[in-house]
Design a protein around this motif. Structure first.
Motif, short mmCIF file in Angstrom:
data_model
loop_
_atom_site.label_atom_id
_atom_site.label_comp_id
_atom_site.label_asym_id
_atom_site.label_seq_id
_atom_site.Cartn_x
_atom_site.Cartn_y
_atom_site.Cartn_z
N GLU A 1 54.14 1.57 8.91
CA GLU A 1 55.12 0.66 8.31
C GLU A 1 54.62 0.24 6.93
O GLU A 1 53.45 -0.07 6.74
N THR B 1 56.10 -6.94 8.93
CA THR B 1 56.91 -6.94 10.15
C THR B 1 57.26 -8.39 10.51
O THR B 1 56.39 -9.26 10.48
N THR C 1 58.80 -9.59 16.73
CA THR C 1 58.92 -8.16 17.00
C THR C 1 58.11 -7.79 18.24
O THR C 1 56.97 -8.21 18.40
N VAL D 1 55.76 -5.52 20.38
CA VAL D 1 54.70 -4.63 19.92
C VAL D 1 53.97 -4.00 21.10
O VAL D 1 54.02 -4.50 22.24
N ASP E 1 55.10 -0.99 16.47
CA ASP E 1 56.41 -1.59 16.66
C ASP E 1 57.02 -0.88 17.87
O ASP E 1 57.20 0.34 17.87
#
Length: 455
Positions: A181, A185, A189, A191, A243
């Motif tokens: 990424e 982030t 999120t 993970v 992610d």
């Protein structure tokens, strides 16, 4: 009573006219009928009141129609949505299972003589990212893949400022690398943390990114790192944080909070990509890697054993040549380590003040660090004078002391320095410099720089 039609005179009791035969509406005989009808009406009204009749024709207003349509649609919507939600949930679980399965071949257990950690394939060709504290300056490490096979790996990049290092292992060069990424982030999120906690390989834990912009400073500087509740433990260090939706690497798992697994911290991958790419383009020498942490006190890397390269002597790892030409006395190891730390702190202090001297074009910031009348003084004064005529800027990124050598006259300090240079036309150029600082003691016993040269 006279007929209203023909005027014929009839009796009061007549229901029909005797002259024309028409009905007599005004007859008194209609009174009982009217009375009955009236009585029925009144009675009905009373019953209706008692039973709550509305006495209105049933009808539907716009509001009532809308209400009934909404209720109907909602009922139908619930019936239709129920199986869809179940299907989506199954698909999400399947995706995570597949994601973990596909990711594990690109996750490795990294071993040194001091312990083990984790790492992951950053780029095709066998470039593996891990934490600096996992390899701790070793040049030769063991790389174990997800099926338990061991391969050789070489550390080609490491920082003593940020907890990051890069390994190259040819045996794993054909494994599919992760996609990383390139931006921050968001919190919340979902993970997945992969690695080898407590040496348990192929471990995956799922959680959430629970915090942003955490700053810490211990053996390394951790800036704007992620806080996560996915469980990690000793041995997870260097493993990837994914992610759970995209499968991209968003962080490098690095720290536990007070030695527990309730939550941990991960270095944002986007903040380290530039440094990793620089190491790929220009790898550090094994000598520089080994000297950075001084872990080789009596050990020469396997790749240099039986080598024709005679520069890999004991002194390259913090030891000393006992020849009379360079040294009058071999110092004790403990004293040497203390001296090395003092010298490194001195160089870092100079570089910090040097950046201020450049920013404000004022030599006084670095005057205490430089020997008066030396070549270092004249060169630095000339550089600042020349810089004052230009619209150029320097931003220091990192300075690593790669080696410290002692002679009977001075101390030679080798460094690897990185910085951004902004030219007068506004373009920015990344610079890497390897320098040698010749350091002496002044009459008060303080370190001062006598000469600066390029390696």
């Amino acid at each position: 009573m006279y007929c209203p039609k023909c005027g014929h005179k009839n009796t009061d009791e007549a229901n029909f006219c005797g002259g024309c035969g028409k009905a007599m509406y005004g007859s008194n005989n209609t009174k009982p009928i009217l009375a009955v009808v009236l009585a029925l009406f009144i009675g009905g009204a009373g019953y209706g009141y008692a039973t709550d009749w509305s006495f209105q024709w049933p009808f539907e207003t716009t509001a009532s129609i809308k209400t009934k349509v909404v209720h109907k649609d909602e009922a139908e919507l619930k019936i239709k949505k129920a199986p869809t939600v179940v299907n989506e949930t199954k698909q999400q679980v399947k995706d995570k299972t597949e994601l973990i399965k596909e990711s594990l071949p690109s996750v490795f257990t990294i071993g040194t003589r001091d312990g083990s950690g984790s790492g992951f394939l950053y780029k095709a060709g066998g470039y593996i990212v891990t934490n600096a504290h996992v390899v701790a300056g070793y040049t030769d490490v063991t790389v174990k893949n997800s099926v338990g096979e061991n391969f050789e790996g070489t550390v080609i990049g490491i920082s003593d400022r940020y907890d990051i290092a890069l390994i190259k292992s040819q045996a794993n060069k054909h494994v599919k690398p992760f996609v990383t990424e390139t931006k921050e982030t968001p919190i919340g999120t979902e993970v997945i943390a992969l690695g080898s906690p407590k040496g348990l390989e192929n471990t995956a834990s799922i959680g959430y990114l629970t915090g942003l912009n955490r700053d810490m400073e211990m053996d390394f500087i951790y800036e704007k790192i992620y806080q996560i509740d996915a469980q990690i433990d000793h041995g997870s260090s260097g493993g990837p944080l994914l992610d759970a939706t995209t499968g991209k690497v968003i962080g490098i798992n690095s720290l536990l909070y007070k030695d527990n697994t309730v939550f941990g911290f991960s270095i944002p991958m986007h903040s380290m990509q530039k440094q990793v790419d620089e190491w790929i383009n220009e790898p550090m020498s094994s000598k520089a890697v080994a000297a950075l942490f001084n872990v080789y006190d009596d050990y020469v890397p396997e790749s240099y054993q039986d080598s024709e390269d005679t520069s890999w002597d004991y002194e390259d790892y913090g030891g000393f040549d006992d020849s009379e030409e360079d040294y009058t006395e071999e110092p004790e190891l403990e004293d040497t380590e203390v001296a090395d730390e003092e010298v490194e702190n001195f160089i870092h202090g100079f570089r910090s003040q040097y950046e201020l001297a450049i920013d404000y074009n004022d030599y006084e910031y670095i005057a205490p660090y430089v020997a008066a009348g030396s070549s270092a003084e004249s060169e630095l004064l000339a550089f600042l004078d020349d810089l004052s005529m230009k619209n150029e800027f320097y931003e220091f990124i990192d300075t690593s002391v790669t080696d410290v050598m002692y002679t009977n006259q001075s101390i030679e300090v080798y460094t690897y320095e990185t910085l951004n240079f902004t030219k007068e036309d506004g373009t920015v150029q990344f610079l890497e410099k390897k320098k040698l600082y010749t350091v002496i003691h002044n009459e008060y016993g303080h370190y001062q720089i006598k000469q600066i040269s390029n390696q």
